[in-house]
Design an enzyme around this catalytic site. Structure first.
Site, PDB file in Angstrom:
ATOM      1  N   LYS A   1       3.161   1.837   6.939  1.00 22.83           N
ATOM      2  CA  LYS A   1       1.986   1.040   7.281  1.00 22.83           C
ATOM      3  C   LYS A   1       0.810   1.305   6.342  1.00 22.83           C
ATOM      4  CE  LYS A   1       3.590   0.678  11.998  1.00 22.83           C
ATOM      5  NZ  LYS A   1       3.870   1.484  13.174  1.00 22.83           N
TER       6      LYS A   1
ATOM      7  N   SER B   1      -0.381   3.453  15.552  1.00 19.39           N
ATOM      8  CA  SER B   1       0.814   3.031  14.823  1.00 19.39           C
ATOM      9  C   SER B   1       1.472   1.820  15.478  1.00 19.39           C
ATOM     10  CB  SER B   1       1.820   4.192  14.735  1.00 19.39           C
ATOM     11  OG  SER B   1       2.766   3.958  13.722  1.00 19.39           O
TER      12      SER B   1
ATOM     13  N   SER C   1       6.920   5.127   9.971  1.00 22.44           N
ATOM     14  CA  SER C   1       5.661   4.367  10.092  1.00 22.44           C
ATOM     15  C   SER C   1       4.639   4.669   9.008  1.00 22.44           C
ATOM     16  CB  SER C   1       5.019   4.616  11.467  1.00 22.44           C
ATOM     17  OG  SER C   1       5.715   3.905  12.465  1.00 22.44           O
TER      18      SER C   1
END
Length: 514
Positions: free
Chosen positions: A69, A123, A66
């Protein structure tokens, strides 16, 4: 006795280690103590070069999870308006259990600002897809934008397929590339604000979604029924940035910390659960122990670098670099025969052995214009002034941070002159100083014929002040006397009436015994 002596020596050795200044222990840092197999520590000013070689397999292709991102976020900030309303499609919420989500529902509509917080704090994979679809029409088209941006930044060992970082064998990067990306993103003030936020509430109509940052350097993990006492990893200098966690990528963290104007970035990828891999039935309490490794390792890297950059100097050192400790001030009402013509030299009340600590980049910047750090303020610039009197204060600052402060002391005495009070008052007015009632002001002339600047001779001042007071007191006394006379007359009248009544009662026999 030998055992006791050995124990004492060992204890003193360990204890002395902790007594050493942090900066003295910087060289003892062991790079092998970092748990993650892929890591790098960089100064944001030079994000492709590790700080003092603190890196391991920094150019090996790994999965970013993640932390992807970060790229999604900076592209969104550069491509969309924060007040744009983002609609949520069915694809954006098509996730099963085990996914990190903002909590969107199909048909929702939130601002781009809310979506970015929902993507970066908890997230949210759902928010990432909604953002990508809003900007590019599809996640595939947005991935093309991600790769174009990566090439623009020089991320030569990276390729992106997903907008959220869910596992894909063709979605990879390196810790050096991610350090470069993060340094670029941190130049965006809105990005900095988002990733450093601890909690946020997204709102659409009457519906609210409360968001908590997953970065344990910023926010403590709340206890749960199984994880009753999660470890605290808070770090006072932390400013973000993003966590990541998949089975293939392991425990990932990109962290940034800022101290005295220096921004460091630590990228740590590939952390696992250690023996947790072989014990799937372990408790959450035990699992948390491995989960905190990446945060503790980031703190250790930051502390090493910050302390290594910190140097301690004496005031004498700073003076040798050009820091001023003496200043000249004009005493406007000094005596005409003053040896220095009314110029008084004042000195900062600083010990030459006093120390101040600052980071090396700060010192380098300060040394380039040392005189500019001094900000003297004068509060007493009227004679008479005694040798050693406090004349004001000086603060030495750089980039908003106070380095030192001290009183300013007169280096000699200055006698008062005979200049007209109007001149001193004019000077005081120009400098915003009120001479009236000021213990340090110029004395008023003793001439009884002087009007003191008020248009009335001083020998008549008592008349104008005392006579009104006497007149008021006289009126009060007269009024009180009249009130007293009236009250006394009434009292006497009542007494006479009482006596007459008593006399009539005796004459009628009312008081005779029965």
């Amino acid at each position: 006795m030998k055992r006791i002596l050995s124990f004492c020596i060992a204890f003193l050795f360990v204890f002395s280690f902790f007594l050493l200044p942090r900066s003295s222990r910087a060289d003892t840092f062991d790079p092998n103590s970092i748990y993650e197999p892929y890591y790098i520590l960089v100064n944001a000013e030079n994000p492709t070069v590790s700080y003092k070689g603190l890196e391991k397999d920094a150019d090996k292709q790994v999965y970013p999870a993640s932390t992807t991102k970060i790229l999604t976020c900076i592209i969104a900030l550069e491509s969309a308006n924060l007040d744009d309303m983002v609609n949520v499609s069915a694809k954006a919420v098509d996730f099963g259990r085990g996914n990190s989500l903002m909590g969107l529902e199909e048909g929702d509509s939130y601002s781009m600002r809310d979506m970015l917080y929902g993507m970066m704090l908890p997230s949210g994979n759902d928010a990432a897809i909604a953002i990508a679809e809003h900007i590019a029409g599809s996640t595939t088209a947005f991935a093309d934008m991600m790769n174009a941006k990566a090439q623009e930044l020089g991320m030569t060992h990276s390729h992106f397929v997903t907008v959220h970082g869910k596992q894909n064998d063709n979605h990879y990067t390196t810790v050096r590339d991610m350090a470069l990306l993060t340094a670029y993103a941190l130049k965006n003030e809105t990005f900095r604000e988002i990733v450093s936020t601890k909690t946020y509430t997204a709102q659409s109509g009457s519906r609210e979604i409360n968001l908590l940052n997953s970065n344990r350097l910023l926010v403590d993990t709340p206890p749960t029924e199984t994880l009753t006492d999660p470890a605290s990893c808070l770090y006072e200098y932390a400013i973000g940035v993003k966590t990541g966690d998949t089975t293939a990528a392991g425990k990932c963290l990109i962290a940034a910390a800022e101290r005295d104007g220096v921004t460091l970035i630590a990228v740590l990828f590939g952390g696992t659960l250690g023996d947790e891999e072989y014990d799937p039935f372990a408790s959450d309490q035990r699992r948390d122990k491995y989960n905190v490794y990446r945060f503790r390792d980031a703190i250790n890297l930051f502390e090493y670098a910050f302390n290594d950059m910190t140097c301690t100097l004496t005031v004498s050192d700073l003076v040798s670099y050009g820091m001023p400790v003496e200043f000249d001030v004009t005493i406007s009402n000094a005596a005409d025969n003053d040896s220095q013509g009314g110029i008084l030299k004042v000195r900062a009340d600083l010990s030459m052995d006093a120390t101040v600590s600052m980071m090396q980049p700060t010192l380098d910047a300060v040394k380039s214009n040392m005189a500019a750090v001094a900000n003297p303020t004068f509060t007493n610039i009227y004679a008479p002034i005694g040798d050693g009197s406090v004349i004001g204060s000086v603060t030495y600052t750089f980039d908003g941070h106070v380095l030192l402060s001290a009183n300013l002391l007169a280096t000699r005495s200055v006698k008062e002159g005979t200049a007209q009070i109007e001149i001193a008052q004019q000077t005081a007015d120009n400098e915003g100083i009120d001479l009236i009632g000021d213990a340090n002001s110029v004395a008023l002339p003793d001439d009884p014929e002087s009007d003191g600047g008020c248009g009335v001779p001083q020998n008549l001042h008592w008349v104008l002040i005392v006579l009104p007071i006497i007149f008021v007191l006289l009126i009060i006394c007269v009024t009180m006397f009249i009130v007293y006379l009236n009250a006394e007359a009434k009292r006497r009248k009542r007494e006479a009436a009482r006596r007459k009544a008593a006399k009539r009662a005796r004459e009628s026999g009312y008081y005779r015994e029965r």
